[in-house]
Design a protein around this motif. Structure first.
Motif, PDB file in Angstrom:
ATOM      1  N   TYR A  16       0.890  -0.969  -0.192  1.00 52.36           N
ATOM      2  CA  TYR A  16      -0.055  -0.123   0.220  1.00 52.36           C
ATOM      3  C   TYR A  16       0.756   1.500  -0.039  1.00 52.36           C
ATOM      4  N   ASP A  17       2.104   1.115   0.641  1.00 54.55           N
ATOM      5  CA  ASP A  17       2.994   2.476   0.452  1.00 54.55           C
ATOM      6  C   ASP A  17       3.271   2.784  -1.004  1.00 54.55           C
ATOM      7  N   ILE A  18       3.748   1.586  -1.768  1.00 56.74           N
ATOM      8  CA  ILE A  18       4.108   1.735  -3.082  1.00 56.74           C
ATOM      9  C   ILE A  18       3.020   2.342  -4.125  1.00 56.74           C
ATOM     10  N   SER A  19       1.756   1.744  -3.704  1.00 59.98           N
ATOM     11  CA  SER A  19       0.741   2.342  -4.531  1.00 59.98           C
ATOM     12  C   SER A  19       0.284   3.721  -4.197  1.00 59.98           C
ATOM     13  N   ALA A  20       0.589   4.101  -2.968  1.00 62.37           N
ATOM     14  CA  ALA A  20       0.247   5.412  -2.692  1.00 62.37           C
ATOM     15  C   ALA A  20       1.217   6.222  -3.004  1.00 62.37           C
ATOM     16  N   PHE A  21       2.552   6.118  -2.823  1.00 64.78           N
ATOM     17  CA  PHE A  21       3.388   7.006  -3.412  1.00 64.78           C
ATOM     18  C   PHE A  21       4.041   7.144  -4.684  1.00 64.78           C
ATOM     19  N   GLU A  22       3.965   5.895  -5.501  1.00 70.82           N
ATOM     20  CA  GLU A  22       4.270   5.910  -6.790  1.00 70.82           C
ATOM     21  C   GLU A  22       3.487   6.666  -7.613  1.00 70.82           C
ATOM     22  N   GLU A  32      13.247   4.312  -4.491  1.00 68.93           N
ATOM     23  CA  GLU A  32      13.421   2.720  -4.455  1.00 68.93           C
ATOM     24  C   GLU A  32      12.614   2.229  -3.350  1.00 68.93           C
ATOM     25  N   TYR A  33      12.023   0.935  -3.453  1.00 66.39           N
ATOM     26  CA  TYR A  33      11.511   0.508  -2.263  1.00 66.39           C
ATOM     27  C   TYR A  33      11.895  -0.756  -1.657  1.00 66.39           C
ATOM     28  N   PHE A  34      12.495  -0.887  -0.463  1.00 70.13           N
ATOM     29  CA  PHE A  34      12.955  -1.831   0.247  1.00 70.13           C
ATOM     30  C   PHE A  34      11.689  -2.431   1.147  1.00 70.13           C
ATOM     31  N   SER A  35      11.645  -3.872   1.168  1.00 72.36           N
ATOM     32  CA  SER A  35      10.503  -4.268   2.174  1.00 72.36           C
ATOM     33  C   SER A  35      10.929  -4.384   3.420  1.00 72.36           C
ATOM     34  N   GLN A  36      12.597  -4.764   3.579  1.00 74.24           N
ATOM     35  CA  GLN A  36      13.146  -4.740   4.862  1.00 74.24           C
ATOM     36  C   GLN A  36      13.077  -3.655   5.764  1.00 74.24           C
ATOM     37  N   PRO A  37      12.786  -3.753   7.272  1.00 75.88           N
ATOM     38  CA  PRO A  37      12.897  -2.960   8.017  1.00 75.88           C
ATOM     39  C   PRO A  37      14.208  -2.327   8.061  1.00 75.88           C
ATOM     40  N   VAL A 304      -3.335   8.254   4.770  1.00 74.33           N
ATOM     41  CA  VAL A 304      -2.332   7.937   3.813  1.00 74.33           C
ATOM     42  C   VAL A 304      -2.040   9.104   2.781  1.00 74.33           C
ATOM     43  N   SER A 305      -3.116   9.565   2.473  1.00 71.63           N
ATOM     44  CA  SER A 305      -2.796  10.504   1.103  1.00 71.63           C
ATOM     45  C   SER A 305      -2.229  11.868   1.802  1.00 71.63           C
ATOM     46  N   GLU A 306      -2.609  12.173   3.223  1.00 72.55           N
ATOM     47  CA  GLU A 306      -2.114  13.097   3.624  1.00 72.55           C
ATOM     48  C   GLU A 306      -0.434  12.898   4.047  1.00 72.55           C
ATOM     49  N   ILE A 307      -0.112  11.583   4.364  1.00 73.31           N
ATOM     50  CA  ILE A 307       1.336  11.499   4.571  1.00 73.31           C
ATOM     51  C   ILE A 307       2.140  11.307   3.316  1.00 73.31           C
ATOM     52  N   VAL A 308       1.337  11.072   2.188  1.00 72.62           N
ATOM     53  CA  VAL A 308       2.275  11.117   1.133  1.00 72.62           C
ATOM     54  C   VAL A 308       2.431  12.574   0.625  1.00 72.62           C
ATOM     55  N   ALA A 309       1.459  13.483   0.725  1.00 78.05           N
ATOM     56  CA  ALA A 309       1.570  14.736   0.365  1.00 78.05           C
ATOM     57  C   ALA A 309       2.635  15.529   1.293  1.00 78.05           C
ATOM     58  N   THR A 310       2.475  15.421   2.609  1.00 74.14           N
ATOM     59  CA  THR A 310       3.542  15.988   3.460  1.00 74.14           C
ATOM     60  C   THR A 310       5.031  15.340   3.322  1.00 74.14           C
TER      61      THR A 310
END
Ligand code: NAI
Length: 329
Positions: A16-22, A32-37, A304-310
């Protein structure tokens, strides 16, 4: 930055991070997206990046920050509000800026807190399962009204205030303890009074040295028998073992958690086919009056959309060398 793009590495990335941010990034930022913490063993993934984007359970201690600095990272963009997982002094020493999303939707967390309370108080989780099996028996489902109940709120910041506004609509008697904030929304009281008078206690303060295990054996002893405790803030506000003892003695009547002290071992992943080693967590799951969600208080479309925008705004300010509106120092 000129024409060179700013390279941002995401840690603890979920689908869901990738679909919100990309698709949200302008040309001058490449992600670039890493699933690792992020932790000592994964920090090397940050090599070649200008900034990293982290979440609540990524480890940003002295060692990791020193490594980030050696790898050339200049910015830590937290895509969350809490920053208890970041050693801010280390970041300062290594000249890495830290930005966060201070308020993406206090209502999202406040509403989730209320969902937990109503689920426990009206036993809708049990009713759902019964009705699915054509069992319409009401025995065991007796609930209680929020109307006229005393609700104690610890921490009356953005989320606490949003929560109080909702509770005022229910006709609850709301009291609060916050050494640094004042509000006309509810009545200020001492922590002792809050413990003694509340039928429901909700934690909305940050995790700091002062609030670590604020709910411990001594605090629980002062509470009303059968009290409901709700934690949507940070797991380590609660001494979980003390809560288990209080659940067993029936002092604690209900416990709702969206956060857990050792959640980084469990939350945000599918563990349904794994053996879980955490006996404390497993014991919590055995109680009929305990409800746990996996840190989803923030998880609404709006938040989530506010997280992306900020986050984009924060990164762009850094790239433009502008004052950082959401810097944490
Ligand atoms: P905030 O900074 O607006 O409010 C926190 C309040 O706690 C402030 O008014 C502060 O004065 C008060 N406080 C500080 N020390 C205290 C103490 N010792 N006793 C009582 N009150 C104290 O923060 P906000 O946005 O309301 O968030 C609160 C917490 O919620 C965050 O720190 C974070 O840990 C958690 N959170 C959880 C989420 C989730 O998904 N479950 C999402 C977002 C935040």
């Amino acid at each position: 930055m000129g024409s060179k793009s700013f390279r941002l590495a995401f840690f603890s990335t979920q689908k869901y991070d990738i679909s919100a941010f990309e698709c949200q990034f302008p040309e001058h930022i490449s992600a670039e997206y890493f699933s690792q913490p992020l932790n000592e063993s994964s920090v090397k993934l940050a090599e070649g990046f200008d900034g990293i984007c982290c979440f609540v359970n990524d480890v940003l201690d002295e060692t990791v920050i020193k490594n980030l600095s050696q790898l050339g990272v200049k910015l830590i963009a937290l895509r969350c509000a809490g920053f208890n997982n970041v050693d801010l002094n280390a970041a300062k020493r290594h000249n890495i800026k830290v930005v966060r999303v201070p308020a993406y939707s206090p209502e999202a967390v406040a509403e989730h807190c209320l969902a937990l309370i109503l689920t426990l108080s009206r036993k809708t989780h049990k009713a759902y399962n019964r009705v699915k099996e054509n069992n319409f028996d009401l025995n065991g489902l007796l609930g209680f009204n929020l109307h006229n109940k005393t609700v104690g709120v610890i921490g009356l910041g953005k989320i606490g205030s949003a929560f109080v506004k909702i509770l005022n609509g229910f006709g609850a008697n709301v009291i609060y303890f916050d050494p640094f904030a004042e509000s006309e929304l509810a009545k200020p009281v001492s922590l002792e009074t809050l413990y003694q008078q509340s039928d429901i206690i909700a934690l909305h303060c940050p995790l700091t040295n002062d609030t670590l295990h604020i709910i411990n054996e001594e605090a629980l002893e002062q509470m009303k028998p059968g009290v409901m405790l709700v934690n949507t803030s940070r797991g380590a506000l609660i001494d979980t073992k003390a809560c288990i003892t209080a659940l067993k003695s029936r002092k604690l009547g209900y416990l709702a958690l969206d956060v857990y002290e050792q959640e980084s071992e469990l939350f945000f992943k599918d563990m349904s086919c794994e053996i879980i080693d955490d006996d404390v967590f497993q014991r919590l799951l055995t109680f009929p009056n305990v409800l746990i969600t996996g840190h989803q208080g923030f998880f609404t479309k709006e938040a989530v959309s506010e997280i992306v925008a900020t986050t984009l705004h924060n990164v762009n300010e850094f790239i433009a060398n502008s004052p950082l509106t959401n810097e944490v120092k």
